[in-house]
Design a protein around this motif. Structure first.
Motif, PDB file in Angstrom:
ATOM      1  N   ALA A 222      17.429  46.263 -84.416  1.00  0.00           N
ATOM      2  CA  ALA A 222      16.693  46.373 -85.673  1.00  0.00           C
ATOM      3  C   ALA A 222      17.581  46.202 -86.901  1.00  0.00           C
ATOM      4  N   SER A 223      18.861  45.858 -86.707  1.00  0.00           N
ATOM      5  CA  SER A 223      19.779  45.739 -87.840  1.00  0.00           C
ATOM      6  C   SER A 223      19.462  44.517 -88.697  1.00  0.00           C
ATOM      7  N   ASP A 224      19.958  44.540 -89.925  1.00  0.00           N
ATOM      8  CA  ASP A 224      19.726  43.424 -90.844  1.00  0.00           C
ATOM      9  C   ASP A 224      20.360  42.139 -90.324  1.00  0.00           C
ATOM     10  N   ALA A 225      21.546  42.247 -89.677  1.00  0.00           N
ATOM     11  CA  ALA A 225      22.230  41.048 -89.181  1.00  0.00           C
ATOM     12  C   ALA A 225      21.405  40.360 -88.098  1.00  0.00           C
ATOM     13  N   ALA A 226      20.878  41.159 -87.169  1.00  0.00           N
ATOM     14  CA  ALA A 226      20.067  40.577 -86.097  1.00  0.00           C
ATOM     15  C   ALA A 226      18.782  39.981 -86.648  1.00  0.00           C
ATOM     16  N   GLN A 227      18.158  40.688 -87.601  1.00  0.00           N
ATOM     17  CA  GLN A 227      16.919  40.178 -88.184  1.00  0.00           C
ATOM     18  C   GLN A 227      17.162  38.881 -88.948  1.00  0.00           C
ATOM     19  N   ALA A 228      18.262  38.819 -89.678  1.00  0.00           N
ATOM     20  CA  ALA A 228      18.577  37.602 -90.436  1.00  0.00           C
ATOM     21  C   ALA A 228      18.846  36.429 -89.494  1.00  0.00           C
ATOM     22  N   ALA A 229      19.521  36.698 -88.370  1.00  0.00           N
ATOM     23  CA  ALA A 229      19.783  35.633 -87.407  1.00  0.00           C
ATOM     24  C   ALA A 229      18.488  35.092 -86.820  1.00  0.00           C
ATOM     25  N   VAL A 234      17.999  31.391 -84.910  1.00  0.00           N
ATOM     26  CA  VAL A 234      18.930  31.593 -83.793  1.00  0.00           C
ATOM     27  C   VAL A 234      18.150  32.084 -82.577  1.00  0.00           C
ATOM     28  N   PRO A 235      18.368  31.489 -81.405  1.00  0.00           N
ATOM     29  CA  PRO A 235      17.649  31.936 -80.206  1.00  0.00           C
ATOM     30  C   PRO A 235      17.935  33.408 -79.891  1.00  0.00           C
ATOM     31  N   GLU A 236      16.938  34.078 -79.322  1.00  0.00           N
ATOM     32  CA  GLU A 236      17.057  35.514 -79.049  1.00  0.00           C
ATOM     33  C   GLU A 236      18.234  35.812 -78.121  1.00  0.00           C
ATOM     34  N   ARG A 237      18.473  34.960 -77.149  1.00  0.00           N
ATOM     35  CA  ARG A 237      19.584  35.177 -76.218  1.00  0.00           C
ATOM     36  C   ARG A 237      20.916  35.219 -76.962  1.00  0.00           C
ATOM     37  N   ARG A 238      21.067  34.293 -77.931  1.00  0.00           N
ATOM     38  CA  ARG A 238      22.309  34.284 -78.698  1.00  0.00           C
ATOM     39  C   ARG A 238      22.386  35.483 -79.642  1.00  0.00           C
ATOM     40  N   VAL A 239      21.257  35.879 -80.183  1.00  0.00           N
ATOM     41  CA  VAL A 239      21.238  37.073 -81.042  1.00  0.00           C
ATOM     42  C   VAL A 239      21.738  38.278 -80.263  1.00  0.00           C
ATOM     43  N   VAL A 240      21.289  38.418 -79.024  1.00  0.00           N
ATOM     44  CA  VAL A 240      21.709  39.558 -78.192  1.00  0.00           C
ATOM     45  C   VAL A 240      23.204  39.502 -77.910  1.00  0.00           C
ATOM     46  N   LEU A 241      23.696  38.317 -77.529  1.00  0.00           N
ATOM     47  CA  LEU A 241      25.106  38.198 -77.166  1.00  0.00           C
ATOM     48  C   LEU A 241      26.028  38.265 -78.383  1.00  0.00           C
ATOM     49  N   ARG A 242      25.573  37.728 -79.517  1.00  0.00           N
ATOM     50  CA  ARG A 242      26.461  37.627 -80.690  1.00  0.00           C
ATOM     51  C   ARG A 242      26.399  38.848 -81.581  1.00  0.00           C
ATOM     52  N   TRP A 243      25.230  39.487 -81.720  1.00  0.00           N
ATOM     53  CA  TRP A 243      25.096  40.603 -82.654  1.00  0.00           C
ATOM     54  C   TRP A 243      24.749  41.928 -81.970  1.00  0.00           C
ATOM     55  N   VAL A 244      23.781  41.914 -81.087  1.00  0.00           N
ATOM     56  CA  VAL A 244      23.304  43.177 -80.516  1.00  0.00           C
ATOM     57  C   VAL A 244      24.336  43.803 -79.567  1.00  0.00           C
ATOM     58  N   LEU A 245      24.808  43.027 -78.610  1.00  0.00           N
ATOM     59  CA  LEU A 245      25.714  43.579 -77.597  1.00  0.00           C
ATOM     60  C   LEU A 245      27.020  44.109 -78.197  1.00  0.00           C
ATOM     61  N   PRO A 246      27.731  43.348 -79.051  1.00  0.00           N
ATOM     62  CA  PRO A 246      28.961  43.916 -79.631  1.00  0.00           C
ATOM     63  C   PRO A 246      28.700  45.167 -80.462  1.00  0.00           C
ATOM     64  N   ALA A 247      27.620  45.146 -81.262  1.00  0.00           N
ATOM     65  CA  ALA A 247      27.336  46.307 -82.112  1.00  0.00           C
ATOM     66  C   ALA A 247      27.006  47.545 -81.284  1.00  0.00           C
ATOM     67  N   ALA A 248      26.426  47.358 -80.097  1.00  0.00           N
ATOM     68  CA  ALA A 248      26.064  48.498 -79.251  1.00  0.00           C
ATOM     69  C   ALA A 248      27.222  48.973 -78.395  1.00  0.00           C
ATOM     70  N   VAL A 249      28.060  48.041 -77.919  1.00  0.00           N
ATOM     71  CA  VAL A 249      29.099  48.392 -76.956  1.00  0.00           C
ATOM     72  C   VAL A 249      30.366  48.917 -77.628  1.00  0.00           C
ATOM     73  N   VAL A 250      30.761  48.315 -78.754  1.00  0.00           N
ATOM     74  CA  VAL A 250      32.026  48.695 -79.383  1.00  0.00           C
ATOM     75  C   VAL A 250      32.086  50.202 -79.686  1.00  0.00           C
ATOM     76  N   PRO A 251      31.069  50.821 -80.290  1.00  0.00           N
ATOM     77  CA  PRO A 251      31.154  52.267 -80.511  1.00  0.00           C
ATOM     78  C   PRO A 251      31.156  53.073 -79.218  1.00  0.00           C
ATOM     79  N   ALA A 252      30.632  52.499 -78.132  1.00  0.00           N
ATOM     80  CA  ALA A 252      30.566  53.237 -76.867  1.00  0.00           C
ATOM     81  C   ALA A 252      31.861  53.145 -76.068  1.00  0.00           C
ATOM     82  N   VAL A 253      32.745  52.196 -76.412  1.00  0.00           N
ATOM     83  CA  VAL A 253      33.964  51.993 -75.628  1.00  0.00           C
ATOM     84  C   VAL A 253      34.845  53.245 -75.575  1.00  0.00           C
ATOM     85  N   PRO A 254      35.151  53.914 -76.714  1.00  0.00           N
ATOM     86  CA  PRO A 254      35.967  55.130 -76.613  1.00  0.00           C
ATOM     87  C   PRO A 254      35.309  56.218 -75.770  1.00  0.00           C
ATOM     88  N   VAL A 255      33.993  56.336 -75.845  1.00  0.00           N
ATOM     89  CA  VAL A 255      33.303  57.346 -75.045  1.00  0.00           C
ATOM     90  C   VAL A 255      33.395  57.007 -73.563  1.00  0.00           C
TER      91      VAL A 255
END
Length: 328
Positions: A222-229, A234-255
């Motif tokens: 639901a972020s602005d970056a994903a919505q703008a893409a 931009v195809p949904e698959r690329r939106v997930v790989l380029r914006w959604v997945l990094p934004a979701a995984v990076v904060p979870a890596v230390p945990v």
């Protein structure tokens, strides 16, 4: 401030950060060893009385205590052990006279293998399930994953392990209920003995991390970056790989990294439950025999690896958020 002075400042803060973490780690290990030594000292009986078990006279017990060095003051025994540990010598077992490092080495490989398999499965499964549920928020799949993870996280490990034995060992007969290799085999030659302990270890860690990744995916979708893409075609698959997945995984890596240290401690529970030939069995036997050097060696090794993994988690968090490392 010039670029060179900025780089020097960053290097200084990084060095100071590592120095603080290393000093904290060293203090934690010393404190852990002291607490374990005090606990073994205050426990009723000692290695001499445990070995003789009332089958000898007080004179014989006193003689054995002298041979083991148990008649020395506690502070002197701890200081001698700590000095040896700082030089790589964890002492000698009171029970069989073997070096503690050799006893640990014979068991540590199995424990590390169990923890490594669980860790190797934790990260990809947690990310995959969290992404799958997050992209289908509110649907049947999401509700099923959320309910399953909530159920798993509410159950203690020994309860989960018992239920797995009832289902897969007693009911279906797919895996052995006791994770003990045959006399002429090894854990690597009989990988089926790893399945239930690994599933038990993953139960709590997997549930927590799936929920964490799922929450990150929902927010990133639901972020602005994903919505703008999406508005840009931009195809949904690329939106997930380029914006959604990094934004979701990076904060979870230390945990996720911090949960690896939990897996290390959890192996002792799983090993005890399934009779797995790891460090837990050595620790239980040494505790029953009041074999303080072995108890100290095993607990300090587990503490050292836990501290190292937590430092790794802190380093990942600092690399992803330099402001935390710089104290700003």
């Amino acid at each position: 401030m010039t670029a060179s002075s900025t780089r020097r400042s960053h290097r200084f803060h990084a060095s100071l950060w590592w120095l603080r973490r290393l000093l904290t780690a060293a203090g934690t290990l010393v404190a852990a060893s002291l607490l374990v030594f005090v606990a073994t000292t205050l426990a009723p009986g000692d290695a001499a009385t445990a070995q003789l078990a009332g089958q000898a006279s007080p004179e014989r017990i006193a003689e054995l205590r002298h041979d083991m060095g148990l008649d020395h003051p506690p502070w002197e025994r701890y200081g001698h052990w700590l000095w040896g540990a700082l030089h790589g010598d964890l002492g000698t077992s009171y029970v069989n006279g073997e070096p503690v490092s050799q006893l640990i080495a014979a068991r540590a490989g199995n424990s590390l293998l169990l923890g490594a398999v669980a860790a190797a499965l934790l990260v990809p499964i947690a990310i995959s399930l969290g992404l799958w549920a997050g992209l289908r928020a509110g649907r049947v799949v999401d509700r099923a994953v959320s309910t399953s993870t909530l159920t798993l996280v509410s159950l203690p490990e020994f309860v989960t392990g018992t239920l797995l034995v009832l289902l897969f060992a007693v009911g279906l007969g797919w895996f052995p209920a006791v994770s003990v290799p045959s006399a002429d085999g090894s854990v690597l030659s009989e990988p089926q003995v790893l399945v239930l302990p690994v599933m038990t270890l993953l139960s709590v860690c997997l549930a927590q991390n799936v929920r964490l990744v799922r929450s990150g995916v929902i927010a990133a979708t639901a972020s602005d970056a994903a919505q703008a893409a999406r508005l840009g075609g931009v195809p949904e698959r690329r939106v997930v790989l380029r914006w959604v997945l990094p934004a979701a995984v990076v904060p979870a890596v230390p945990v996720l990294a911090r949960y690896l240290s939990y897996l290390l401690g959890g192996t002792l529970v799983a090993e005890t439950l399934f009779g797995y030939p790891g460090l837990a069995a050595a620790l239980v036997n040494a505790t029953a025999a009041r074999d303080a050097p072995v108890v100290l060696g095993v607990t300090v090794l587990v503490a050292a690896m836990t501290v190292a993994l937590n430092v790794l988690a802190d380093a990942l968090a600092a690399s992803l958020n330099p402001a935390a490392r710089n104290g700003t």
